[in-house]
Design a protein around this motif. Structure first.
Motif: not given
Ligand code: FAD
Length: 290
Positions: A268-275
């Motif tokens: 989820r943290e990756l999604i917050k950064v990558l989006v």
């Protein structure tokens, strides 16, 4: 150990469909075998009949037509990576392929086999969703088509019925002022995504977001089009605050697993950064586009 099976190698699409119709659930399609053989060696799949479609040249093509680009299902990853028309008109697709597995796997594995394998961590599906692709399936009874985002049903499960083959992936023409970007975060180079994000943005008047498609890989049981994140940005002038909000919305809509590579929270943290990062990149590509 792989169980014995009867190997069938049809020479035409018509012959292949007749075999699939005849053997239904007793047969399994094999194309490049890059994913299927792994499952067979683990004893997870043991079909009495195997229908090999790798030799069906009529399904191996890239055609640039007025209503978009058509890619035959048995086209290899390497052919897509090297295609001049794809590099020119859908560069994100060629670039994605350069990070999919090794050259050896890309030389033999196919785009159709990849999306039919329906691993939610696969690279092509999020890019196809972001590009607005349509998948066409064919059986001896006829054809049907659907948006790429409706093709997967669950982990390793698709809408394909017994007797049906995925035959074509078609990409619509890219609208003006439109850019796409994709990345995956992965621990081992050329391995599957820990999280993948693909974004297409069409810019309107005053650099506002006229249209947007955001797709996530390895973030849910299926490659996920995150409409809640899109709604945060669509029709607005994109700001850093809105990008952060879109990242939060995508992470909330995702339903990732925990495995040896990452916990669900880490994903989820990756999604917050990558989006936000990939949306910025897609916007930059849109500004450069005609
Ligand atoms: C070492 C390694 C690394 C990899 N790394 C990546 C990676 O980084 N990213 C990534 O996305 N993938 C990766 N993969 C997965 C692999 O590259 C793809 O899944 C592969 O391209 C599948 O294509 P194939 O033609 O080999 O399919 P196959 O293995 O032959 O078939 C896969 C599945 O699709 C079905 N199928 C195949 N074609 C059709 C069709 N036209 N219609 C209906 N059903 C069909 C088969 O029945 C089977 O269930 C990796 C694989 C390996 C071995």
């Amino acid at each position: 150990m792989i169980n014995d099976f009867e190997y069938l190698a049809p020479k035409t699409l018509k012959e292949a469909l007749a075999l699939l119709d005849k053997y239904q659930d007793d047969c399994k399609v094999i194309c490049g075998g890059q994913s299927l053989l792994v499952l067979m060696r683990q004893g997870l799949v043991a079909p009495p009949y195997m229908v090999d479609i790798k030799g069906l040249n009529e399904l191996s093509y890239i055609k640039d037509e007025k209503d978009g680009l058509k890619i035959g299902a048995t086209t290899t990853h390497r052919t897509i990576e090297k295609s001049a028309v794809i590099k020119k008109k859908y560069p994100v697709l060629a670039k994605m392929e350069t990070r999919l597995a090794s050259i050896q796997t890309r030389n033999w594995g196919t785009i159709g086999g990849n999306v039919c394998h329906a691993d939610p961590a696969g690279d092509p599906a999020p890019v196809c969703i972001a590009l607005g692709a349509t998948f066409t399936m064919t059986s001896s009874k006829g054809k049907r088509s659907m948006p790429a985002e409706d093709f997967s049903l669950d982990y390793f499960e698709t809408v394909l019925e017994p007797g049906e083959l995925l035959t074509e992936i078609s990409l619509p023409p890219v609208p003006a002022k439109t850019g796409t970007a994709y990345t995956k975060f992965n621990v081992i180079e050329s391995d599957l995504a820990t999280v993948g994000v693909a974004v297409t943005v069409t810019l309107g008047a005053g650099d506002s977001c006229q249209d947007i498609r955001i797709a996530l890989g390895a973030s849910a049981p299926i490659p996920l089009r995150t409409k809640k994140a899109e709604a945060v940005l669509k029709g607005k002038k994109i700001t850093e605050a809105l990008l952060a909000q879109a990242g939060e919305a995508a992470a909330a809509e995702a339903d990732p697993i925990s495995d040896i590579y990452a916990s669900d929270d880490y994903r989820r943290e990756l999604i917050k950064v990558l989006v936000p990062r990939i949306t910025r990149e897609a916007m930059a590509n849109a500004r450069k586009a005609k």
